[in-house]
Design a protein around this motif. Structure first.
Motif, PDB file in Angstrom:
ATOM      1  N   SER A 109       0.849  -1.196   0.000  1.00 47.70           N
ATOM      2  CA  SER A 109       0.000   0.000   0.000  1.00 47.70           C
ATOM      3  C   SER A 109       0.880   1.240   0.000  1.00 47.70           C
ATOM      4  O   SER A 109       1.688   1.441   0.916  1.00 47.70           O
ATOM      5  N   VAL A 110       0.726   2.078  -1.017  1.00 51.95           N
ATOM      6  CA  VAL A 110       1.615   3.229  -1.179  1.00 51.95           C
ATOM      7  C   VAL A 110       0.834   4.417  -1.731  1.00 51.95           C
ATOM      8  O   VAL A 110      -0.275   4.285  -2.251  1.00 51.95           O
TER       9      VAL A 110
ATOM     10  N   THR B 142       7.719   1.668   2.912  1.00 58.93           N
ATOM     11  CA  THR B 142       6.943   0.537   3.410  1.00 58.93           C
ATOM     12  C   THR B 142       7.077   0.499   4.922  1.00 58.93           C
ATOM     13  O   THR B 142       8.004  -0.087   5.480  1.00 58.93           O
ATOM     14  N   ASP B 143       6.140   1.157   5.581  1.00 62.56           N
ATOM     15  CA  ASP B 143       6.200   1.297   7.030  1.00 62.56           C
ATOM     16  C   ASP B 143       4.762   1.434   7.535  1.00 62.56           C
ATOM     17  O   ASP B 143       4.021   2.319   7.086  1.00 62.56           O
TER      18      ASP B 143
ATOM     19  N   LEU C 289       1.368   3.971   6.599  1.00 66.01           N
ATOM     20  CA  LEU C 289       0.120   3.442   6.053  1.00 66.01           C
ATOM     21  C   LEU C 289      -0.064   2.018   6.554  1.00 66.01           C
ATOM     22  O   LEU C 289       0.739   1.144   6.231  1.00 66.01           O
ATOM     23  N   HIS C 290      -1.116   1.806   7.336  1.00 62.96           N
ATOM     24  CA  HIS C 290      -1.358   0.498   7.925  1.00 62.96           C
ATOM     25  C   HIS C 290      -2.621  -0.105   7.307  1.00 62.96           C
ATOM     26  O   HIS C 290      -3.734   0.161   7.749  1.00 62.96           O
TER      27      HIS C 290
ATOM     28  N   ALA D  86      -5.912   1.323  13.102  1.00 59.04           N
ATOM     29  CA  ALA D  86      -5.415   2.346  14.024  1.00 59.04           C
ATOM     30  C   ALA D  86      -4.408   1.765  14.999  1.00 59.04           C
ATOM     31  O   ALA D  86      -4.452   0.586  15.350  1.00 59.04           O
ATOM     32  N   SER D  87      -3.497   2.635  15.431  1.00 61.26           N
ATOM     33  CA  SER D  87      -2.553   2.259  16.483  1.00 61.26           C
ATOM     34  C   SER D  87      -2.496   3.364  17.525  1.00 61.26           C
ATOM     35  O   SER D  87      -1.491   3.538  18.200  1.00 61.26           O
ATOM     36  N   ASP D  88      -3.586   4.141  17.609  1.00 63.28           N
ATOM     37  CA  ASP D  88      -3.639   5.244  18.569  1.00 63.28           C
ATOM     38  C   ASP D  88      -3.852   4.716  19.977  1.00 63.28           C
ATOM     39  O   ASP D  88      -4.202   3.557  20.188  1.00 63.28           O
TER      40      ASP D  88
END
Length: 789
Positions: free
Chosen positions: A198-199, A214-215, A219-220, A249-251
């Motif tokens: 995903s980019v 790619t991180d 973008l998750h 989400a990673s909030d």
């Protein structure tokens, strides 16, 4: 752990209660429902399904400069002149390159997927269109010659093809978003065959290709919905491309698998770093878009899944209004909301603190340390530069700026919608909201944003949201529900032409053009026009017609905010609204009877009066006499029910008479005599005993509409009662046979063999009468079901 799970479930169900309350207080039915047939018959819509009947539409571009509509589907492209969408069209066949279809099938893909689905159509220059398709999982792009303005040419060189990798996904089912500006294409997508990379890409043009790293912090697992270039100011070096998407989400405080909606941006002049982030975005940052309903004790109900985005452009190109459809992501509950955002609020979030997290076990918080200069996320421009600290491009940014941008892509403050709540909420509805476009309309008392919302069942809702005075509450008014496709189908694209006052609605079945308004459909009186509350329409003194701002016509009546015809139409002759035709309805004693009365507007409430001996009184409703959506239902009719029944509707304080029905009750012995058997069978009971001929009042198709005499009306009502007594299972056969018998004596002689079947119907009628006590206890739903068989 168990207690936290209980708390989570408790909040979930608490939110469900909130949503239930919302849906109960914001019940809103459309004032006018128009079927597919209604739209066609009124010349309000036209449909284009391709030259082969199935378009499989996957890309749409409305080009008002060329007065054209470009469509892309499965292995095919179309060019249509604006106007009725089927008036003039040109087709291009564009399949995958030779051998690619076979290679696709060999990799294990379905044969239906191994085609060239056109996903991208963009005007490239004054004479050409950029088209990109999936190419049987080998994306490809080409340029289509569309001619100059005023021409209608449409040609392609099928061999002049370049790779479409990074421009459209390989898989035709995967979402993506793109924006084309300055000869460069900005795309958010999954760029590999497996759909995992995903980019955000920048391709074409003269500059080097750019992409995100790619991180998962960047973008998750994103789902891209829309992309738009929105300038910040007059300095073009500050232009930014905004991406709207959802991601995992990673909030802080989020449960595993939670979804958040984001708005991300990159500078259009970003060329990456010199040593760090080479050919990678160095200005990418993102913020959370919140769409929620405030609840008690600070517990909000969130709509996290983004469905569609529409930019309502204003005179100030830097500050469009952003309309977005959101949905809930629960498997046990379905809710939708529309939120509106201001660009000033989005920019404020990007100018605020960065989100920061020390380690995997630490909570997220606002970054309080020193932020390097120039601030990560800004564009190299005259505004950024300071004396002695000038940056010609992002390659001149210090490594510390690029390192900070890489590790802090998320902003701490979320973006809240206008008034911090949705303008529209729908819960527990039998359809999904999928697409939205908005038209800003000038009315007599100000501007109104008319929302056109497409569903997954092929309907379009025409809605306005009104703010009630100084309060934060908004009133949702659904003006129309339009069934734009003949059968239910998901609406996948919508485009609006203000110039032509038309809406273009796409689905896998094809493309439909729908006029934004048809004022005369609301009625022929001032009150009906006013009650419609449609910003497009006003009463001009003689008809409901299009409202034109700054018109010389002074006599215009319109009340969008309140829809109060009592004030607007007080000097108008409204007698035509109460000129209802008196009708006679016959019912049979001890049987069920329905006095039909359906208001034109589902928003109106109906009341019933009965008149006996010049005295009117309200109809007393109970378990035997019930008011239904279709009219007044007598579950068991008594002789004392005879009288004149008046059906009246009330809407926004305005009352009008809809029907005046004289109910006469046939006594049971009359029906018994009618149904009595003799040697000649059932149909001799319908003979005129004085002449021996069949009665002239039997139902025939030769009766002209609108000139039916009271005698014919009486016979049809009586006929329905007889059919009801015979029983539902034999009703269709008896009705068909009677039509033939009464209308054509020759047919009667040809169908003597069928008499035996209808004598059996008499036996069924006897059994039905023996079960009449059970019939009386049926519910309205039972009766409705019976009538539909």
């Amino acid at each position: 752990m168990a207690s936290s799970q209980k708390m989570g479930f408790g909040l979930f169900f608490f939110n469900m209660i909130i949503i239930g309350t919302i849906s109960a207080t914001k019940i809103n039915v459309p004032r006018l429902r128009l079927s597919y047939k209604d739209l066609l018959s009124s010349n309000r819509s036209s449909v284009f399904s391709g030259h082969h009947g199935q378009l499989s539409l996957s890309a749409v571009v409305l080009d008002e400069y060329r007065d054209r509509l470009f469509l892309g589907g499965k292995d095919v492209l179309y060019s249509l002149r604006l106007g009725p969408v089927s008036s003039e069209s040109k087709e291009l066949y564009w399949p995958p390159l030779p051998g690619n279809r076979e290679d696709c099938i060999q990799t294990g893909k379905e044969q239906t997927e191994c085609a060239n689905f056109v996903r991208l159509l963009q005007p490239y220059n004054r004479t050409h269109l950029l088209a990109c398709g999936t190419g049987a999982f080998q994306p490809m792009c080409t340029f289509i010659y569309v001619g100059h303005r005023g021409e209608h040419v449409f040609t392609i060189d099928p061999m002049n093809v370049e790779s479409g990798r990074g421009k459209v996904p390989h898989d035709p089912s995967l979402p993506f978003a793109s924006a084309f500006t300055g000869g460069e294409l900005y795309t958010g997508l999954t760029a590999d065959f497996l759909g995992r990379d995903s980019v955000i890409f920048r391709s074409m043009g003269t500059r080097s290709t750019m992409r995100t790293e790619t991180d998962q912090k960047l973008l998750h697992d994103p789902k891209f919905i829309a992309a738009h270039l929105i300038p910040d100011n007059d300095d073009r070096d500050n232009d930014k491309v905004y991406f709207f998407f959802t991601e995992k989400a990673s909030d802080a405080g989020d449960r595993e698998g939670a979804i958040h909606t984001r708005v991300g941006r990159v500078c259009a002049n970003d060329v990456g770093g010199q040593r760090v982030l080479v050919n990678k975005w160095s200005t990418f940052i993102k913020a959370r878009l919140v769409c929620s309903v405030p609840g008690p004790h600070g517990i909000d109900t969130h709509f996290n899944q983004l469905e569609d985005v529409f930019l309502l452009r204003t005179k100030d190109e830097r500050n469009p209004d952003i309309y977005a459809i959101f949905s809930t992501i629960s498997n046990v509950f379905q809710g939708f909301a529309v939120c509106v955002y201001r660009m000033a609020d989005i920019r404020e979030a990007f100018n605020g603190p960065f989100a920061h997290k020390e380690g995997p076990d630490h909570q997220w918080g606002a970054y309080e340390g020193r932020v390097p200069y120039p601030r990560p996320g800004v564009c190299p421009s005259k505004i950024t530069n300071q004396p002695g600290r000038e940056f010609g491009s992002t390659k001149d940014f210090p490594d510390s700026v690029l390192q900070f941008a890489r590790s802090h892509p998320l902003m701490w403050r979320p973006v809240y919608p206008l008034l911090r709540q949705p303008v529209l909420v729908k819960a527990n509805i039998p359809y999904k909201l999928k697409q939205i476009v908005v038209d800003r309309v000038e009315a007599e008392d100000g501007q109104y944003d008319v929302m056109f919302i497409g569903t997954d069942v092929g309907t379009v809702l025409k809605v306005i949201a009104l703010q009630n005075g100084n309060s934060l509450e908004t009133e949702e008014v659904t003006l129309e529900e339009l069934q734009v496709f003949k059968v239910p189908t998901p609406i996948t694209s919508m485009a609006i032409s203000v110039k032509r006052q038309a809406l273009y609605v796409g689905s896998p079945l094809g493309m439909t053009q729908v006029k934004l308004h048809r004022c005369e459909a609301y009625g022929r009186a001032c009150a009906e026009c006013c009650l419609a509350r449609d910003p497009y329409c006003a009463w001009d003194g003689s008809s409901c017609s299009r409202f034109v701002p700054n018109s010389k016509r002074r006599y215009r009546r319109q009340d969008i905010r309140h829809g109060n015809p009592v004030l607007q139409c007080v000097d108008q002759n409204q007698t035509d609204l109460d000129m209802t035709e008196d009708k006679v309805v016959y019912g049979t004693e001890n049987n069920s009877t329905l006095l039909e009365c359906v208001p034109r507007s589902p928003q109106a409430t109906v009341t019933w009066l009965v008149q006996r001996d010049d005295r009117k009184e309200d109809v007393k409703l109970d378990e035997r006499v019930m008011s239904t959506e279709q009219g007044l239902l007598f579950r068991q009719l008594f002789h004392q029910d005879e009288g004149i029944y008046i059906c009246r509707s009330r809407e926004h304080g305005f009352t009008q008479t809809l029907a005046r029905l004289t109910l006469e009750v046939l006594r049971g012995d009359t029906v018994d005599e009618l149904m009595a058997r003799d040697n000649t069978g059932l149909f001799d009971a319908f003979k005129d005993r004085s002449t021996g001929n069949y009665r002239t009042w039997m139902p025939c198709s030769t009766y002209s509409k609108g000139s039916i005499s009271s005698q014919i009306s009486q016979s049809r009502t009586w006929f329905k009662d007889i059919m009801q007594l015979i029983g539902p299972s034999n009703m269709p056969h008896v009705e068909e046979y009677c039509e033939r018998m009464w209308c054509n004596d020759k047919l009667r002689r040809k169908h003597k063999s069928m008499l035996e079947k209808y004598r059996q119907a008499q036996e069924s009628a006897r059994k039905t009468r023996s079960k009449s006590s059970g019939e009386r206890n049926r519910t309205p739903r039972d009766l409705s079901a019976r009538g539909g068989q």
